[in-house]
Design an enzyme around this catalytic site. Sequence first.
Site, PDB file in Angstrom:
ATOM      1  CE1 TYR A 181      -2.892  -3.223   0.138  1.00 35.56           C
ATOM      2  CE2 TYR A 181      -4.171  -1.973   2.282  1.00 35.56           C
ATOM      3  CZ  TYR A 181      -3.792  -2.655   0.960  1.00 35.56           C
ATOM      4  OH  TYR A 181      -5.353  -3.985   1.001  1.00 35.56           O
ATOM      5  CE  LYS A 192       1.323 -18.083  -1.407  1.00 36.88           C
ATOM      6  NZ  LYS A 192       0.793 -19.239  -1.438  1.00 36.88           N
ATOM      7  CG  ASP A 197     -13.523  -6.654   5.075  1.00 39.00           C
ATOM      8  OD1 ASP A 197     -12.331  -6.344   6.650  1.00 39.00           O
ATOM      9  OD2 ASP A 197     -12.980  -6.127   4.270  1.00 39.00           O
TER      10      ASP A 197
END
Length: 357
Positions: free
Chosen positions: A138, A189, A249
């Site tokens: 981001y 990851k 979420d």
Amino acid sequence: MRIAVLPGDGIGPEIVGEAQRVLSALREEGLPLSFTTAPMGGAGYDAAGDPLPAATLALAESCDAILMGAVGGPQYDTLPRAMRPEQGLLRIRKHLGLFANLRPALLYPELASASSLRPEVVSGLDILIVRELTGDIYFGQPRGRRRNAGGAEEGFDTMHYSVPEVERIARVGFEAARKRGRRLTSVDKANVLDTSILWRETVTRLGAAYPDVALSHMYVDNAAMQLVRNPKQFDVIVTGNMFGDILSDEASMLAGSIGMLPSASLDAKQKGLYEPIHGSAPDIAGLDKANPLATILSVAMMFRYSFSRADVADRIERAVRRCLQQGLRTGDIAQPGEKVVGTKAMGDAVISALRSA
């Protein structure tokens, strides 16, 4: 206790309004609270041509904590990227150094039937997701759009973490685990990303300083699967900005609704920005349908973390629990046959429960 109130867009003013009424009730009891409201997000752009006006940022800097609603709306979708409401949120996080985002996913027993999973799978769910908030893809540079050698337009973003950034968020995760079930799952990851290899190496090394915390590692795709397969295996999850955004979420639906999850975004000195994790829901704005409980629970987190008043935080959380026990439900958490109340009625009920505690 000086609080900057940034209602934002859509349902933001409604849910923040109810949370502010809770704060006002506490002030009537003698707590030294003061509030100053300022525009942010789309409201900031409308007022000053900037999603984070200079006056709003100055207010946030001067206060002890920040209460925020939600930002965004379809009317802002065609604005240049730098002027989009979400950019105001990213900028205030970065400017204030709010690197540690705490997102608890707690299933109240009364809402077990509202969860996306069977009650026996989620009953007793209590997860804390610790999300790094000021790094990762981001904020990484370079980023942008260009034409490649073949003439095709392409977009690019850069995932980036440094060792100090990983160390400081990992410490938050380890310290949180020490106060809970002493289990920390680091999500990355590392099988395909160099950034995640660095992340895993750093968290593993730091784990040696926390022998009382059981550290495990999990790839993000597996973590997403495990959250719906066996969510109660998790105690504290620590992860990067993008993975934490998505996983929290997902976890919200285990708890019955995204309208139930509060969050705290903290700097190194526990100054924080407190907000529900949901969006601005423009489709129900102004209809008295929004669930204010995540915002009210964010106020509880404010007292717990920034003001060191766990007693007040506990009172607010008990008041919310009492409302649920009484069968009060906003539309997002209501099951057939349950009583549906509006935003203001739910706020009224929380204040009543708070005063009778």
